[in-house]
Design an enzyme around this catalytic site. Structure first.
Site, PDB file in Angstrom:
ATOM      1  N   GLU A 158       0.717  48.002   6.972  1.00 52.03           N
ATOM      2  CA  GLU A 158       1.532  47.913   5.768  1.00 52.03           C
ATOM      3  C   GLU A 158       1.574  49.224   4.992  1.00 52.03           C
ATOM      4  O   GLU A 158       1.656  49.232   3.763  1.00 52.03           O
ATOM      5  CB  GLU A 158       1.076  46.752   4.878  1.00 52.03           C
ATOM      6  CG  GLU A 158       1.294  45.399   5.535  1.00 52.03           C
ATOM      7  CD  GLU A 158       1.205  44.239   4.554  1.00 52.03           C
ATOM      8  OE1 GLU A 158       1.133  44.490   3.339  1.00 52.03           O
ATOM      9  OE2 GLU A 158       1.221  43.095   5.013  1.00 52.03           O
TER      10      GLU A 158
ATOM     11  N   HIS B 253      -6.686  41.608   2.025  1.00 56.57           N
ATOM     12  CA  HIS B 253      -7.441  41.122   3.180  1.00 56.57           C
ATOM     13  C   HIS B 253      -8.808  41.774   3.221  1.00 56.57           C
ATOM     14  O   HIS B 253      -8.966  42.935   2.845  1.00 56.57           O
ATOM     15  CB  HIS B 253      -6.690  41.425   4.487  1.00 56.57           C
ATOM     16  CG  HIS B 253      -5.483  40.579   4.692  1.00 56.57           C
ATOM     17  ND1 HIS B 253      -5.192  39.957   5.885  1.00 56.57           N
ATOM     18  CD2 HIS B 253      -4.467  40.247   3.857  1.00 56.57           C
ATOM     19  CE1 HIS B 253      -4.067  39.290   5.786  1.00 56.57           C
ATOM     20  NE2 HIS B 253      -3.602  39.456   4.553  1.00 56.57           N
TER      21      HIS B 253
END
Length: 437
Positions: free
Chosen positions: A63, A286
């Site tokens: 990302e 995460h």
């Protein structure tokens, strides 16, 4: 002759770390979206500081949608990680990047054929160009094939309209790994698979590549409960993303596999646990994974019957997705023909005598609406047609694999063998040996 035990460490976010005096290695992956992610600039500063301080051998990032952020990290890590690669694909990029202390010999990218829908703007996966990236790294004479990937998100556990897309992506990544890892001494795959451990796509990937989940293989684990990598106790986690799993979910993985020359064993695995010490927020939404992988002398072989079962189940999902997509294409075709027929109305009105009560502007507006519907139907028809081709191609490939496995199973029964799982006996933790000049 000097003996060495090599290990691979990973952090989550994901990491493969630097060699110490005992020749250990580690890997790491991170995530972040500029303009949409909270505190993105500060988090990239933190990530750069961490990678520079910990000196991981290979860092796998996800990302990183902005190339400007990649270039920032490249400058910041120029001395500790001189070898880099940024995978470009899709409208805004794949988001995948690699930083390495060891020379990257080669790199390859495969963009997934199916990755959501362009009209689902609130999800946005289609614009991300989800893909799997490969870098080939020479680590002390061993050829390491390191893969980083990010699969389509699951937005609803109960009504998962993207399940066929993730199954196709799982099939494509396993095919990519199978056909590109020949000749590798060791294989490591890290990333956000967006699948729970026993989800079909996850089982399909592991059973057909021989990749092993470090969490289930290790005897020593220290981290979040059940190895969760998306937890409630994280500043950036949206609680609705965890429903119905209130404590958290495990969707990020480090998978590993050896070769005929050397096999691998996960000696320890750990995760971060939300907040970062002395920081007001974590690195990512995460959690990070860290694994220590030791190299041994042999490798288990997965049973053909298990491969057969999981590919049959996957074919069923792809076929169902194919039927649904064909139904959507039929609707697009009906929309297109309906708009075409409706277009005849304003054309007829335009040629009626002037006594017609309809004004020219009304006729024009009606014609514009009909043309818009006609164009929308045509575009959707083309989109669903390409999706159908991908689904059919994937199902054909799965059928070939299924037929090959069926032949092996038949041959096994004829020879009186009950299983192909002839796992060689692992030698004790004898180190992988290297001869020093």
């Amino acid at each position: 002759m000097t003996a060495y035990v090599y290990t691979i460490n990973a952090v989550g976010v994901l990491c493969v770390g630097r060699p110490q005096d005992n020749s250990d290695y580690s890997f790491v992956f991170f995530r972040g979206i500029r303009f949409f992610s909270q505190l993105c600039t500060q988090r990239y500063e933190m990530i750069g500081e961490l990678l520079g301080r910990e000196q991981h051998d290979i860092a796998l990032l996800q990302e990183v949608w902005s190339e400007r952020d990649f270039l920032f990290l490249k400058r910041k890590l120029s001395s500790s990680h001189p070898y880099t690669h940024y995978f470009k694909s899709g409208v805004i990029g794949s988001g995948l990047a690699v930083f390495s202390r060891h020379r990257i010999q080669d790199a390859l990218l495969y963009q997934y054929s199916l990755n959501g829908y362009p009209y689902m703007l609130r999800h946005g996966d289609w614009f991300g160009g989800k893909a799997v990236g490969l870098v080939i790294v020479d680590v002390s004479g061993l050829k390491a094939h390191v893969y980083v990937t990010h699969l389509h998100a699951e937005y609803s556990r109960a009504q998962d309209e993207y399940l066929p897309h993730r199954i196709v992506q799982s099939w494509e990544v396993l095919q990519f790994v199978r056909h590109t890892s020949c000749g590798a001494d060791l294989v490591v795959l890290g990333g956000d698979l967006n699948m729970h451990p026993q989800d079909l796509g996850n089982r399909l990937l592991r059973s057909h590549t021989g990749l092993k989940d470090c969490y289930t293989e290790t005897d020593t684990f220290d981290g979040c409960e059940d190895g969760h990598t998306l937890i409630a106790d994280n500043h950036f986690t949206k609680k609705q993303d965890l429903v119905p799993f209130e404590k958290g979910i495990r969707i990020d993985y480090i998978l590993m596999k050896g070769s005929q020359r050397v096999s691998m064993k996960c000696e320890s695995l750990s995760t971060t646990k939300g907040p970062v010490a002395d920081k007001p927020f974590p690195y990512s939404d995460h959690e990070a994974l860290t694994a220590e992988l030791a190299l041994l002398h042999s490798e288990d072989t997965l049973a053909v019957s298990e491969q057969m079962d999981v590919v049959t189940e996957a074919r069923a999902v792809v076929k169902e997705g194919l039927c649904q997509t064909e139904a959507l294409r039929d609707k697009a075709m009906r929309l297109m023909f309906g708009a075409l027929l409706s277009l005849l109305l304003p054309l007829a009105l335009a040629f009626l005598p002037c006594s017609c009560s309809c004004s020219f502007s009304t006729v024009g507006l009606l014609g514009a609406v009909c043309m818009g519907l006609l164009l929308s139907g045509a575009l959707l028809y083309l989109l669903f047609t390409t999706h159908i081709k991908v689904l059919k191609e994937t199902e054909d490939q799965m059928m070939l694999t299924s037929n090959d496995l069926q032949t092996k199973l038949t041959g096994c029964r004829l020879s009186g063998s009950s299983s192909f799982d002839g796992s060689p006996e692992l030698q004790p933790l004898s180190p992988f040996k290297r001869v020093d000049p």
